[in-house]
Design a protein around this motif. Structure first.
Motif, PDB file in Angstrom:
ATOM      1  N   LYS A   1       1.612   6.941  -6.748  1.00  0.00           N
ATOM      2  CA  LYS A   1       0.555   7.914  -7.032  1.00  0.00           C
ATOM      3  C   LYS A   1       1.057   9.340  -6.789  1.00  0.00           C
ATOM      4  O   LYS A   1       0.787  10.256  -7.583  1.00  0.00           O
ATOM      5  CB  LYS A   1      -0.660   7.628  -6.159  1.00  0.00           C
ATOM      6  CG  LYS A   1      -1.835   8.515  -6.435  1.00  0.00           C
ATOM      7  CD  LYS A   1      -3.017   8.148  -5.546  1.00  0.00           C
ATOM      8  CE  LYS A   1      -4.167   9.118  -5.749  1.00  0.00           C
ATOM      9  NZ  LYS A   1      -5.284   8.823  -4.855  1.00  0.00           N
ATOM     10  N   LEU A   2       1.811   9.534  -5.716  1.00  0.00           N
ATOM     11  CA  LEU A   2       2.364  10.863  -5.430  1.00  0.00           C
ATOM     12  C   LEU A   2       3.372  11.296  -6.489  1.00  0.00           C
ATOM     13  O   LEU A   2       3.414  12.462  -6.872  1.00  0.00           O
ATOM     14  CB  LEU A   2       3.016  10.882  -4.046  1.00  0.00           C
ATOM     15  CG  LEU A   2       2.061  10.858  -2.853  1.00  0.00           C
ATOM     16  CD1 LEU A   2       2.836  10.708  -1.551  1.00  0.00           C
ATOM     17  CD2 LEU A   2       1.217  12.106  -2.824  1.00  0.00           C
TER      18      LEU A   2
ATOM     19  N   GLN B   1       0.829  -1.206   0.000  1.00  0.00           N
ATOM     20  CA  GLN B   1       0.000   0.000   0.000  1.00  0.00           C
ATOM     21  C   GLN B   1       0.864   1.256   0.000  1.00  0.00           C
ATOM     22  O   GLN B   1       0.539   2.242  -0.667  1.00  0.00           O
ATOM     23  CB  GLN B   1      -0.944   0.007   1.206  1.00  0.00           C
ATOM     24  CG  GLN B   1      -2.064  -0.999   1.108  1.00  0.00           C
ATOM     25  CD  GLN B   1      -2.917  -1.037   2.359  1.00  0.00           C
ATOM     26  OE1 GLN B   1      -2.592  -0.429   3.379  1.00  0.00           O
ATOM     27  NE2 GLN B   1      -4.015  -1.787   2.295  1.00  0.00           N
ATOM     28  N   ASN B   2       1.957   1.213   0.725  1.00  0.00           N
ATOM     29  CA  ASN B   2       2.866   2.363   0.765  1.00  0.00           C
ATOM     30  C   ASN B   2       3.525   2.587  -0.596  1.00  0.00           C
ATOM     31  O   ASN B   2       3.676   3.727  -1.049  1.00  0.00           O
ATOM     32  CB  ASN B   2       3.919   2.162   1.854  1.00  0.00           C
ATOM     33  CG  ASN B   2       4.673   3.419   2.158  1.00  0.00           C
ATOM     34  OD1 ASN B   2       4.119   4.510   2.087  1.00  0.00           O
ATOM     35  ND2 ASN B   2       5.943   3.277   2.504  1.00  0.00           N
TER      36      ASN B   2
ATOM     37  N   THR C   1       1.409  12.405  -9.515  1.00  0.00           N
ATOM     38  CA  THR C   1       0.802  13.713  -9.260  1.00  0.00           C
ATOM     39  C   THR C   1       1.849  14.812  -9.343  1.00  0.00           C
ATOM     40  O   THR C   1       1.610  15.873  -9.931  1.00  0.00           O
ATOM     41  CB  THR C   1       0.127  13.723  -7.871  1.00  0.00           C
ATOM     42  OG1 THR C   1      -0.844  12.684  -7.824  1.00  0.00           O
ATOM     43  CG2 THR C   1      -0.536  15.048  -7.594  1.00  0.00           C
TER      44      THR C   1
ATOM     45  N   GLN D   1       2.248   1.781  -3.523  1.00  0.00           N
ATOM     46  CA  GLN D   1       1.214   2.336  -4.399  1.00  0.00           C
ATOM     47  C   GLN D   1       0.988   3.821  -4.104  1.00  0.00           C
ATOM     48  O   GLN D   1       0.808   4.622  -5.022  1.00  0.00           O
ATOM     49  CB  GLN D   1      -0.088   1.561  -4.239  1.00  0.00           C
ATOM     50  CG  GLN D   1      -0.026   0.163  -4.810  1.00  0.00           C
ATOM     51  CD  GLN D   1      -1.283  -0.632  -4.525  1.00  0.00           C
ATOM     52  OE1 GLN D   1      -2.202  -0.158  -3.877  1.00  0.00           O
ATOM     53  NE2 GLN D   1      -1.303  -1.865  -5.008  1.00  0.00           N
ATOM     54  N   ARG D   2       1.008   4.198  -2.843  1.00  0.00           N
ATOM     55  CA  ARG D   2       0.829   5.605  -2.465  1.00  0.00           C
ATOM     56  C   ARG D   2       1.970   6.452  -3.010  1.00  0.00           C
ATOM     57  O   ARG D   2       1.758   7.544  -3.547  1.00  0.00           O
ATOM     58  CB  ARG D   2       0.756   5.728  -0.938  1.00  0.00           C
ATOM     59  CG  ARG D   2       0.531   7.146  -0.441  1.00  0.00           C
ATOM     60  CD  ARG D   2       0.556   7.195   1.075  1.00  0.00           C
ATOM     61  NE  ARG D   2       1.820   6.766   1.644  1.00  0.00           N
ATOM     62  CZ  ARG D   2       2.884   7.562   1.799  1.00  0.00           C
ATOM     63  NH1 ARG D   2       2.831   8.819   1.433  1.00  0.00           N
ATOM     64  NH2 ARG D   2       3.998   7.093   2.318  1.00  0.00           N
ATOM     65  N   VAL D   3       3.193   5.954  -2.896  1.00  0.00           N
ATOM     66  CA  VAL D   3       4.360   6.692  -3.390  1.00  0.00           C
ATOM     67  C   VAL D   3       4.296   6.850  -4.902  1.00  0.00           C
ATOM     68  O   VAL D   3       4.590   7.930  -5.440  1.00  0.00           O
ATOM     69  CB  VAL D   3       5.665   5.987  -2.951  1.00  0.00           C
ATOM     70  CG1 VAL D   3       6.871   6.549  -3.682  1.00  0.00           C
ATOM     71  CG2 VAL D   3       5.845   6.099  -1.456  1.00  0.00           C
TER      72      VAL D   3
END
Length: 87
Positions: free
Chosen positions: A35-36, A28-29, A39, A31-33
């Protein structure tokens, strides 16, 4: 300068459920990175596009103003009056 606190080492083995949970959180971490990062890339591209647009408009405005000749001679109406009075 303060010392870094030492990590207490666990003497016991982790349970399989704990290892699975850690892997899930890690995924999950990641995937978050990602996505960031996407962005941030989009934000940078938008900023560059806006900056280029602003500079283009500014440059065109300066170019267009340099071509205008009607403001160059402020005394032209007075010269016309003098030449008509002399006639």
């Amino acid at each position: 300068m303060s010392e870094i606190p030492k990590v207490k080492h666990l003497d016991r083995k982790l349970k399989q459920s704990e290892v699975d949970f850690m892997k899930l959180i890690e995924e999950q971490n990641i995937q978050r990175v990602l996505k960031l990062k996407k962005t941030r890339k989009n934000n940078i591209l938008t900023a560059v596009a806006l900056g280029v647009s602003v500079l283009g408009i500014y440059g065109y405005s300066m170019y267009a103003v340099k071509q205008e000749k009607f403001l160059d001679d402020f005394e032209e109406p007075a010269k016309e009056e003098l030449t008509q009075k002399q006639l």
